[in-house]
Design a protein around this motif. Structure first.
Motif, PDB file in Angstrom:
ATOM      1  N   MET A   1      15.695  48.600  14.789  1.00 14.02           N
ATOM      2  CA  MET A   1      14.952  47.374  14.653  1.00 14.02           C
ATOM      3  C   MET A   1      14.919  46.976  13.184  1.00 14.02           C
ATOM      4  N   SER A   2      15.103  45.719  12.900  1.00 18.12           N
ATOM      5  CA  SER A   2      15.129  45.217  11.529  1.00 18.12           C
ATOM      6  C   SER A   2      13.756  45.276  10.879  1.00 18.12           C
ATOM      7  N   ILE A   3      13.754  45.485   9.571  1.00 17.67           N
ATOM      8  CA  ILE A   3      12.525  45.396   8.792  1.00 17.67           C
ATOM      9  C   ILE A   3      12.145  43.929   8.635  1.00 17.67           C
ATOM     10  N   ALA A   4      13.157  43.090   8.404  1.00 16.68           N
ATOM     11  CA  ALA A   4      12.924  41.656   8.241  1.00 16.68           C
ATOM     12  C   ALA A   4      14.188  40.904   8.631  1.00 16.68           C
ATOM     13  N   VAL A   5      14.006  39.715   9.162  1.00 19.80           N
ATOM     14  CA  VAL A   5      15.114  38.808   9.455  1.00 19.80           C
ATOM     15  C   VAL A   5      14.703  37.441   8.910  1.00 19.80           C
ATOM     16  N   ARG A   6      15.558  36.868   8.085  1.00 22.41           N
ATOM     17  CA  ARG A   6      15.298  35.540   7.532  1.00 22.41           C
ATOM     18  C   ARG A   6      16.522  34.686   7.795  1.00 22.41           C
ATOM     19  N   ASN A   7      16.347  33.371   7.769  1.00 20.94           N
ATOM     20  CA  ASN A   7      17.492  32.521   8.055  1.00 20.94           C
ATOM     21  C   ASN A   7      17.439  31.233   7.264  1.00 20.94           C
ATOM     22  N   ALA A   8      18.590  30.599   7.223  1.00 22.48           N
ATOM     23  CA  ALA A   8      18.735  29.291   6.595  1.00 22.48           C
ATOM     24  C   ALA A   8      19.930  28.608   7.241  1.00 22.48           C
ATOM     25  N   THR A   9      19.893  27.296   7.247  1.00 24.54           N
ATOM     26  CA  THR A   9      20.995  26.496   7.763  1.00 24.54           C
ATOM     27  C   THR A   9      21.413  25.531   6.671  1.00 24.54           C
ATOM     28  N   THR A  10      22.728  25.364   6.503  1.00 17.63           N
ATOM     29  CA  THR A  10      23.246  24.360   5.578  1.00 17.63           C
ATOM     30  C   THR A  10      24.007  23.332   6.390  1.00 17.63           C
ATOM     31  N   THR A  11      23.669  22.066   6.203  1.00 19.83           N
ATOM     32  CA  THR A  11      24.400  20.972   6.821  1.00 19.83           C
ATOM     33  C   THR A  11      25.254  20.340   5.731  1.00 19.83           C
ATOM     34  N   TRP A  12      26.586  20.372   5.910  1.00 20.05           N
ATOM     35  CA  TRP A  12      27.516  19.840   4.916  1.00 20.05           C
ATOM     36  C   TRP A  12      28.009  18.474   5.367  1.00 20.05           C
ATOM     37  N   ASP A  13      27.950  17.495   4.458  1.00 22.91           N
ATOM     38  CA  ASP A  13      28.441  16.145   4.723  1.00 22.91           C
ATOM     39  C   ASP A  13      29.540  15.816   3.723  1.00 22.91           C
ATOM     40  N   GLY A  14      30.731  15.432   4.229  1.00 24.63           N
ATOM     41  CA  GLY A  14      31.807  14.970   3.363  1.00 24.63           C
ATOM     42  C   GLY A  14      32.773  16.063   2.966  1.00 24.63           C
ATOM     43  N   ALA A  15      33.717  15.670   2.114  1.00 28.19           N
ATOM     44  CA  ALA A  15      34.735  16.581   1.608  1.00 28.19           C
ATOM     45  C   ALA A  15      34.114  17.531   0.581  1.00 28.19           C
TER      46      ALA A  15
END
Length: 147
Positions: A1-15
């Motif tokens: 079992m993990s001690i901690a789980v964190r997350n993030a999302t990046t939305t990329w627009d364009g070249a």
């Protein structure tokens, strides 16, 4: 079992060269709305972050926690620990590669001499999970005890 789980999302627009990424859905919300661009990564930050800056923040904070833990295990309480990380993105065989993280530690730790401090920093370096994540990179540590 993990001690901690964190997350993030990046939305990329364009070249890559003209586009931008925006962070969202981060676990803490602290990075939500922060932007990242190729220019901010490779030229001037311009108020935007980069993966390398985020890695430097992760490494410096993790290392400071590992050192505080190590000192505590030796019944030592630091007055102050200032830990900086400098993460390098270098070309390796023509491919951008994160190669190095240089850690600088400045500590005010009553009752500890420079040799003992260096040993404690070395012990902490083995505990830092981010240092272990960077196992394929060159990690240097410059530690000095301050009065």
């Amino acid at each position: 079992m993990s001690i901690a789980v964190r997350n993030a999302t990046t939305t990329w627009d364009g070249a890559l060269a003209s586009g931008k990424g925006t962070f969202g859905s981060t676990s803490s919300g602290a990075l939500d709305g922060q932007e990242v661009t190729w220019v901010s990564r490779t030229e001037a930050p311009g108020g935007k972050t980069s993966p390398e800056e985020l890695l430097a923040a992760a490494h410096s904070s993790c290392f400071s926690m590992a050192l505080a833990l190590t000192l505590g295990e030796h019944k030592i309480t630091p007055t102050r620990l200032v830990v900086s990380a400098e993460v390098h993105l270098d070309p390796v065989d023509g491919v951008p590669t994160i190669t190095t993280s240089n850690i600088t530690v400045r500590g005010t730790v009553p009752g500890v001499d420079a040799a003992a401090f260096a040993d404690l920093v070395d012990e902490a370096a083995k505990l830092c999970p981010v240092s272990r994540l960077f196992a394929g990179a060159t990690i240097s540590v410059d530690a000095q005890l301050e009065q």
